[in-house]
Structures are given as C-alpha cells and as structure tokens.
Scaffold this motif. Structure first.
Motif, PDB file in Angstrom:
ATOM      1  N   PHE A  50      14.515  44.756  29.113  1.00  0.00           N
ATOM      2  CA  PHE A  50      15.232  43.304  29.170  1.00  0.00           C
ATOM      3  C   PHE A  50      16.383  43.654  28.189  1.00  0.00           C
ATOM      4  O   PHE A  50      17.560  43.390  28.526  1.00  0.00           O
ATOM      5  CB  PHE A  50      14.545  42.045  28.740  1.00  0.00           C
ATOM      6  CG  PHE A  50      15.303  40.944  28.367  1.00  0.00           C
ATOM      7  CD1 PHE A  50      15.782  40.149  29.579  1.00  0.00           C
ATOM      8  CD2 PHE A  50      15.669  40.414  27.110  1.00  0.00           C
ATOM      9  CE1 PHE A  50      16.616  38.984  29.231  1.00  0.00           C
ATOM     10  CE2 PHE A  50      16.715  39.498  26.994  1.00  0.00           C
ATOM     11  CZ  PHE A  50      17.106  38.492  28.122  1.00  0.00           C
ATOM     12  N   GLU A  59      12.760  37.439  23.937  1.00  0.00           N
ATOM     13  CA  GLU A  59      12.165  37.980  24.976  1.00  0.00           C
ATOM     14  C   GLU A  59      10.661  37.168  25.068  1.00  0.00           C
ATOM     15  O   GLU A  59      10.129  36.696  24.112  1.00  0.00           O
ATOM     16  CB  GLU A  59      11.601  39.217  24.820  1.00  0.00           C
ATOM     17  CG  GLU A  59      13.206  40.057  24.833  1.00  0.00           C
ATOM     18  CD  GLU A  59      12.941  41.557  24.923  1.00  0.00           C
ATOM     19  OE1 GLU A  59      11.840  42.114  25.652  1.00  0.00           O
ATOM     20  OE2 GLU A  59      13.794  42.296  24.501  1.00  0.00           O
ATOM     21  N   TYR A  83      20.487  36.095  34.633  1.00  0.00           N
ATOM     22  CA  TYR A  83      20.296  36.025  33.300  1.00  0.00           C
ATOM     23  C   TYR A  83      21.670  36.583  32.427  1.00  0.00           C
ATOM     24  O   TYR A  83      21.907  35.840  31.468  1.00  0.00           O
ATOM     25  CB  TYR A  83      19.132  36.834  32.813  1.00  0.00           C
ATOM     26  CG  TYR A  83      17.842  36.049  32.744  1.00  0.00           C
ATOM     27  CD1 TYR A  83      17.312  35.908  31.367  1.00  0.00           C
ATOM     28  CD2 TYR A  83      17.128  35.690  33.874  1.00  0.00           C
ATOM     29  CE1 TYR A  83      16.113  35.117  31.543  1.00  0.00           C
ATOM     30  CE2 TYR A  83      16.130  34.868  33.763  1.00  0.00           C
ATOM     31  CZ  TYR A  83      15.340  34.758  32.591  1.00  0.00           C
ATOM     32  OH  TYR A  83      14.182  34.164  32.599  1.00  0.00           O
ATOM     33  N   GLN A 138      12.850  32.906  38.189  1.00  0.00           N
ATOM     34  CA  GLN A 138      12.626  34.116  38.593  1.00  0.00           C
ATOM     35  C   GLN A 138      13.521  35.150  37.884  1.00  0.00           C
ATOM     36  O   GLN A 138      14.769  34.766  37.815  1.00  0.00           O
ATOM     37  CB  GLN A 138      12.329  34.581  40.111  1.00  0.00           C
ATOM     38  CG  GLN A 138      11.472  33.703  40.758  1.00  0.00           C
ATOM     39  CD  GLN A 138      10.136  34.236  40.491  1.00  0.00           C
ATOM     40  OE1 GLN A 138      10.194  35.436  40.203  1.00  0.00           O
ATOM     41  NE2 GLN A 138       9.385  33.597  40.917  1.00  0.00           N
ATOM     42  N   TYR A 139      13.234  36.153  37.346  1.00  0.00           N
ATOM     43  CA  TYR A 139      14.359  37.062  36.540  1.00  0.00           C
ATOM     44  C   TYR A 139      14.958  37.704  37.628  1.00  0.00           C
ATOM     45  O   TYR A 139      14.530  38.486  38.425  1.00  0.00           O
ATOM     46  CB  TYR A 139      13.379  38.007  35.538  1.00  0.00           C
ATOM     47  CG  TYR A 139      14.316  38.833  35.010  1.00  0.00           C
ATOM     48  CD1 TYR A 139      14.940  38.648  33.854  1.00  0.00           C
ATOM     49  CD2 TYR A 139      14.398  40.395  35.616  1.00  0.00           C
ATOM     50  CE1 TYR A 139      15.987  39.340  33.085  1.00  0.00           C
ATOM     51  CE2 TYR A 139      15.498  41.263  34.758  1.00  0.00           C
ATOM     52  CZ  TYR A 139      16.134  40.647  33.644  1.00  0.00           C
ATOM     53  OH  TYR A 139      17.100  41.614  33.042  1.00  0.00           O
ATOM     54  N   GLY A 157      15.505  31.016  30.012  1.00  0.00           N
ATOM     55  CA  GLY A 157      14.580  31.006  31.149  1.00  0.00           C
ATOM     56  C   GLY A 157      14.273  29.569  31.581  1.00  0.00           C
ATOM     57  O   GLY A 157      15.245  28.801  31.551  1.00  0.00           O
ATOM     58  N   ASN A 216       7.505  36.459  28.244  1.00  0.00           N
ATOM     59  CA  ASN A 216       7.016  36.287  29.667  1.00  0.00           C
ATOM     60  C   ASN A 216       6.407  34.936  29.777  1.00  0.00           C
ATOM     61  O   ASN A 216       6.792  34.017  28.983  1.00  0.00           O
ATOM     62  CB  ASN A 216       5.712  37.408  29.897  1.00  0.00           C
ATOM     63  CG  ASN A 216       4.534  37.172  28.896  1.00  0.00           C
ATOM     64  OD1 ASN A 216       4.369  35.994  28.485  1.00  0.00           O
ATOM     65  ND2 ASN A 216       3.986  38.075  28.697  1.00  0.00           N
ATOM     66  N   LEU A 230      16.760  30.106  36.423  1.00  0.00           N
ATOM     67  CA  LEU A 230      16.489  31.289  35.668  1.00  0.00           C
ATOM     68  C   LEU A 230      14.686  31.535  35.895  1.00  0.00           C
ATOM     69  O   LEU A 230      14.198  32.175  35.182  1.00  0.00           O
ATOM     70  CB  LEU A 230      16.750  31.284  33.939  1.00  0.00           C
ATOM     71  CG  LEU A 230      18.083  31.340  33.911  1.00  0.00           C
ATOM     72  CD1 LEU A 230      18.348  31.161  32.240  1.00  0.00           C
ATOM     73  CD2 LEU A 230      18.880  32.392  34.526  1.00  0.00           C
TER      74      LEU A 230
END
Length: 126
Positions: free
Chosen positions: A101, A10, A78, A72-73, A44, A12, A70
């Motif tokens: 998530f 995970e 995803y 933008q989430y 990502g 950001n 990927l």
C-alpha cells in the motif's frame, strides 16, 4: 488543528495494521522534535470502527475518510481520495509504510501532489 506530520493508516477489513502504530511512533518523535502536531488519516469504507483505536494513539487528530467508493481496494480510487484529503489537510510531511500500500500510494501521491518522495527510509539511532 492542522497537523504538520500526517500518517496514512493501513488496515485490512478486520484490524489496523501494526505498521500504522510504528509510523505513529516515528511521527510523534518527528513532531515533538519540531514542535509540530501529529495526525493520522484512515481511508476506506465503514472504517469508523477503527477510529476509536487511533484516537487512543499518540496522534493529535484523526481524520476518517469513509467512502463507499473505497469499499474494494483500487489504487486509482484510493490515490484520488487520499490526494484530495492531503490537499485539504496540508501537512508538511506524510509518512507511509514500506508495504504494498505505502509503495503504491507513495509514488502516486508524489506525482499527483508534485511533492518529493523519500522511500526505503530507516530510523537509525546511535
């Protein structure tokens, strides 16, 4: 090398979330107890800058899924990308964090991959 334990990293856009390193520690313990390999999947866009830090972790192999789709989430995007990667990697166990998530991906991956899901698990030692 095919890892039997796979951690979903995970992050950001600035850094890898600390929960990833907690999962890697737990995954390393599971892998060691079973003589398995440990992998981590980083998904990502433009995330290769994080792969160096993950390569310094206790993972045996780092998979990087870097895709402009990927950027933008989107849970659907995803989920599709991660499910495809898991199908190729074929781990015995996938570890996700108890986070927004992880909760979102866990249920979706279990249904998509027709695999069991164990959630809200704790590592309890005596």
């Amino acid at each position: 090398m095919v890892p039997e334990v796979l951690v979903l990293a995970e992050h950001n856009d600035r850094e890898i979330d600390a929960i990833t390193f907690d999962l890697l520690s737990w995954g390393a313990q599971i892998a060691a107890e079973n003589n398995w390999a440990l992998g981590v999947l980083l998904a990502g866009c433009e995330t290769t800058r994080f792969s160096e830090r993950l390569q310094e972790s206790n993972a045996d192999i780092v998979f990087v899924l870097d895709d402009p789709e990927l950027r933008q989430y989107s849970a659907a995007r995803y989920l599709h990308a991660i499910a495809a990667a898991i199908r190729q990697i074929t781990p015995q166990l996938v570890l996700l964090g108890h986070s927004y998530f992880g909760i979102e991906m866990g249920g979706g991956l279990a249904a998509t991959l027709q695999s069991p899901l164990v959630s809200n698990s704790l590592n309890v030692t005596k």
